[in-house]
Enzyme design. Sequence first.
Site, mmCIF file in Angstrom:
data_model
loop_
_atom_site.group_PDB
_atom_site.id
_atom_site.type_symbol
_atom_site.label_atom_id
_atom_site.label_comp_id
_atom_site.label_asym_id
_atom_site.label_seq_id
_atom_site.Cartn_x
_atom_site.Cartn_y
_atom_site.Cartn_z
ATOM 1 N N GLY A 57 0.821 -1.188 0.000
ATOM 2 C CA GLY A 57 0.000 0.000 0.000
ATOM 3 C C GLY A 57 0.862 1.247 0.000
ATOM 4 C CB SER A 58 0.670 4.463 -1.699
ATOM 5 O OG SER A 58 1.074 3.821 -2.886
ATOM 6 N N GLY A 59 1.411 5.461 0.993
ATOM 7 C CA GLY A 59 1.169 6.246 2.195
ATOM 8 C C GLY A 59 2.266 6.094 3.234
ATOM 9 C CG HIS A 60 3.345 2.788 4.536
ATOM 10 N ND1 HIS A 60 2.830 3.025 5.781
ATOM 11 C CD2 HIS A 60 2.534 1.861 3.977
ATOM 12 C CE1 HIS A 60 1.763 2.259 5.976
ATOM 13 N NE2 HIS A 60 1.554 1.550 4.884
ATOM 14 C CG ASP A 113 0.829 -5.957 2.083
ATOM 15 O OD1 ASP A 113 1.460 -5.234 1.316
ATOM 16 O OD2 ASP A 113 0.109 -5.508 3.001
ATOM 17 C CG HIS A 223 -1.494 0.175 7.927
ATOM 18 N ND1 HIS A 223 -0.862 -1.006 8.191
ATOM 19 C CD2 HIS A 223 -1.211 0.490 6.648
ATOM 20 C CE1 HIS A 223 -0.228 -1.402 7.102
ATOM 21 N NE2 HIS A 223 -0.419 -0.519 6.162
#
Lengths: 336, 336, 213, 213
Positions: A57-60, A113, A223
């Site tokens: 996922g993006s955002g990291h 994932d 998250h």
Amino acid sequence: MSARAHKLINQPQNIVSEMLDGFCAAYGDIARLTDEGLVVRATPKAPGKVALVIGCGSGHEPAMIGWIGEGLFDVNIAGEIFTAPGPERILQGIKAADRGAGVLVCVSHHAGDLLNAELALELCELEGIANVDMVVLYDDISSAPKGREPERRGTAGLFFVWKMLGAFCEGDGDLAAAKALAEKVRDNTRSLAMSLSSCASPVTGQVMFEMPEDEMEIGMGLHGEMGMGRQKALSAGETIDLMLPPILEDLPFQAGDEVLVLLNNSGSLTLMELFILYKRVAEKLAEAGIRVYRSWIGPYATTQEMAGFALSLCRVDDELKALWDARANGAYMKQL
Amino acid sequence: MSARAHKLINQPQNIVSEMLDGFCAAYGDIARLTDEGLVVRATPKAPGKVALVIGCGSGHEPAMIGWIGEGLFDVNIAGEIFTAPGPERILQGIKAADRGAGVLVCVSHHAGDLLNAELALELCELEGIANVDMVVLYDDISSAPKGREPERRGTAGLFFVWKMLGAFCEGDGDLAAAKALAEKVRDNTRSLAMSLSSCASPVTGQVMFEMPEDEMEIGMGLHGEMGMGRQKALSAGETIDLMLPPILEDLPFQAGDEVLVLLNNSGSLTLMELFILYKRVAEKLAEAGIRVYRSWIGPYATTQEMAGFALSLCRVDDELKALWDARANGAYMKQL
Amino acid sequence: MREIGSDNLKAMLIAIAGRIADSRERLNRLDAALGDGDHGASISAAFEKTVAELARLPDPKPSEIWLTTARCLMNGMGGASGALFGTLFLKGVAPIQGKERLVKADFDELWAAGLAGVKARGKAEIGDKTMVDALQPAVLAFAANDNIAAAWPAAAEAASNGAESTRELIARQGRAKYLGERGIGHQDPGATTIALMFEALDSYWREMTNGKT
Amino acid sequence: MREIGSDNLKAMLIAIAGRIADSRERLNRLDAALGDGDHGASISAAFEKTVAELARLPDPKPSEIWLTTARCLMNGMGGASGALFGTLFLKGVAPIQGKERLVKADFDELWAAGLAGVKARGKAEIGDKTMVDALQPAVLAFAANDNIAAAWPAAAEAASNGAESTRELIARQGRAKYLGERGIGHQDPGATTIALMFEALDSYWREMTNGKT
Ligand SMILES: Nc1ncnc2c1ncn2[C@@H]1O[C@H](COP(=O)(O)OP(=O)(O)O)[C@@H](O)[C@H]1O
Ligand SMILES: Nc1ncnc2c1ncn2[C@@H]1O[C@H](COP(=O)(O)OP(=O)(O)O)[C@@H](O)[C@H]1O
Ligand SMILES: [Mg+2]
Ligand SMILES: [Mg+2]
Ligand SMILES: [Mg+2]
Ligand SMILES: [Mg+2]
């Protein structure tokens, strides 16, 4: 409270694609964006070497786009914010990465994932693509008790796996050896995180969870997953004194061991605070007779503007030390 | 609002010394803390080369401790939070740096940095230390109008000076040539910053200034100095469309120019936002016929947890490009 | 109507897509309480994509319709929920492979395989506050009725009750599990989507058979 | 008393240090309104250091006392204000170099040189809302009185009035200048420190001469 509703973006639905465009425009000598939206090395590694793929996922950021490059990953498949990419995109990534010696799909253990990687491997089977394997990685001691390690989440400590596995896959080891190496690093790595604040979703602008200004939480996930519970916010020294012992006991790390240390910034902690935290870590490790081989301090896997950090330790031997010191040239991970 | 009162520190009066201890413990292969509290290279540069010294207030990490190392600075004298060190400490730094070919004291233009460097140079004269000079550097177009450049503040764009001057001083140029090079880079660099939030002083825990949640300020300085005024918070694209034209006009940067670009994170902006901002910068520069040679995006000179960024451009020729690409190995500035 | 052809199947998916699109904001709100607030946006976009993809297939077999739906959900949504909603359809492909028209028994198998797939992949059981709480009762109720016309409303009602039952549960899977007790009082978005799907199928069936008689 | 020796000079600095220490929190508060809130902490620490250093000098000359003070302020405080308060004393060293005892004229010169140094270094003029607004009137009032016993209270009063005058000004130097009009209504901390210094000197002089008569 550091959550910030107004983010400097344009349309929320374009965040990820604009981010990848911007990243690859800035670091075009290192990474390239394919027509399929994969982030790949500007110059692929030599044929005959095991390739490394990761979907997440993006955002990291900078994880994982910042880890594409020499001595690191070959392909990153970026999902939407905090959302793993689907199996067909992972399959595209596997195909793009392949240099004829097999592809290892790395999974930081989270449901999305894992499930999508499993599905991608099923697709590989259907398409007759052989020599693809996956390795599931985890490090967060707060997410499941000792003895149930495979249930743990993957967090910042996988930093150590990425770096050493990346170096390994510049060499001549085969796919099975690469997987074994990843597992070796994983099995010597332990992490624990904490946070002083929440953060806002860049998509919805909503604060992800509430966090009183004078409290902290130990064991929070990448998250914002709940950890071991809230408590009064402590000083730097007290925080380390609370977090380091359970990490040491878990492996256990013992007198005479040599370790790598990571202090990962979740977002808006200052480096000043991280250096002050590190001082205590170094003192406590010295007291315990544990030698620090090298340390890294900075934002490697973030959770938006969350004010927190993860402390990760990895026990190393000569093999791992050599892999650690090997050259790496990702946009956000460089080793000369 | 991203200001965060609770910082992970111990005693406020020990912040700087604990931070320096922690930093040098973590990066002992790159930097060392002397008994006098100076941060110096772990391995000094070869004798006969011009040495680079910088004194500056703390609280902007990784600036400037992260810039000690090969191809960068020789000595950093860290002051208290946002407070330049006094002249005698700068004098100690000059003495520690000297490799027999003169010492250049770099000043990021702020009253405290300038006055103390002037006093330090007066002390050098009194002690008969020759071959020491200083260069005053500035880049922030919001702090004084065109034509009055020497009144401007030094901000994140000095990044370009540090990198190229550092590379230059690994070569055989003399002190005058080093100063001239620093001025050349400075005179080709322009920056403008913005912020969406305030931050809290780590010493007092007090918010440095008030900032409504839906506003932004263009032209804010590295210590929260007021800029060109508040306005409604804009989108990423709108923000760049507002900030880039005055930067381009100021030098001016023109079609056919080749530039380096820096997007400096003031603290708690996310990399995701910076990449989205960068995409717009790249598009606008392409439209203007300006070629980007290389870009860097990240937290290089921070203002605690302030949520903002600076956009800096530096026009380069072949000499500067070569210096840019030269090897560098600071803890927080690496060029392979 | 005893046999269902591709046109009906396509129409069933269009009905689902429409119902989900209408419930987009509600699903987002449910997910904002328990997760990251994107469930309505992501599943409605994925079903919209499904409808567009199906429109592009000239003369699809039932299995192709089911496979296309699976792929659009898996790849369009991503995340655990994309994999799980995708699996629900993907596992239904094998039982109907090669068939031109489907009978009640085919649906029994297709739903059973889908449910088994979701449970195997997601490791959720009844009571874990997930889509399984709506899906399993729906699939069982569907199978328990020999008459397909009675099976759809029974499934829809079971799914709806199942979805409502999640309100009082503590999540043991999905993002909501990190909320622990704080999640009590909120209905699970994934279970709600399952209920909406079966309601849409029931409505479609009702309208179609009304039109037919 | 016409001549001032090293013991008196030391005692004068101890008096200043005491007065500043007592006003630490007030100076911090003033600086919190106009700057970064550290003025009281940093200047009181620097004067404390000065007193400790002076105690270590076995038999200092007046110029050594002034130089030690200058060094402790410059190096202990850092920042622009450290350089400026340091300069105030540093520039006073040359006029009294070599002297064992100081007379009124020496003080005139020492303060004038200090004032000139501060203004040259900091580029502040009267009205810029800085320490100069208290220092310049104090130095002028001191010089205007031939009688040293009258000069101290005159200087103290002028400094105090000068410090108060800064309240209504808009800053043109120092951190407060970035506040612009928002700084109006707050008294400048550096000017306040100057006023406290001259008040302390006046009190010291009064007590000492009372004791003597
Ligand atoms: N392990 C699981 N088994 C079954 N259903 C699950 C599982 N994990 C999540 N879900 C379902 O997914 C839903 C959330 O979907 P969505 O919001 O689209 O995904 P995400 O949590 O990745 O944002 C939950 O409401 C739940 O019904
Ligand atoms: N250029 C200047 N000239 C004269 N005085 C100045 C100048 N700049 C700052 N000052 C004085 O310094 C004081 C602030 O001192 P302090 O808080 O110790 O320093 P800083 O602003 O570096 O934290 C101001 O109140 C002002 O009187
Ligand atoms: Mg999601
Ligand atoms: Mg200060
Ligand atoms: Mg969700
Ligand atoms: Mg101050």
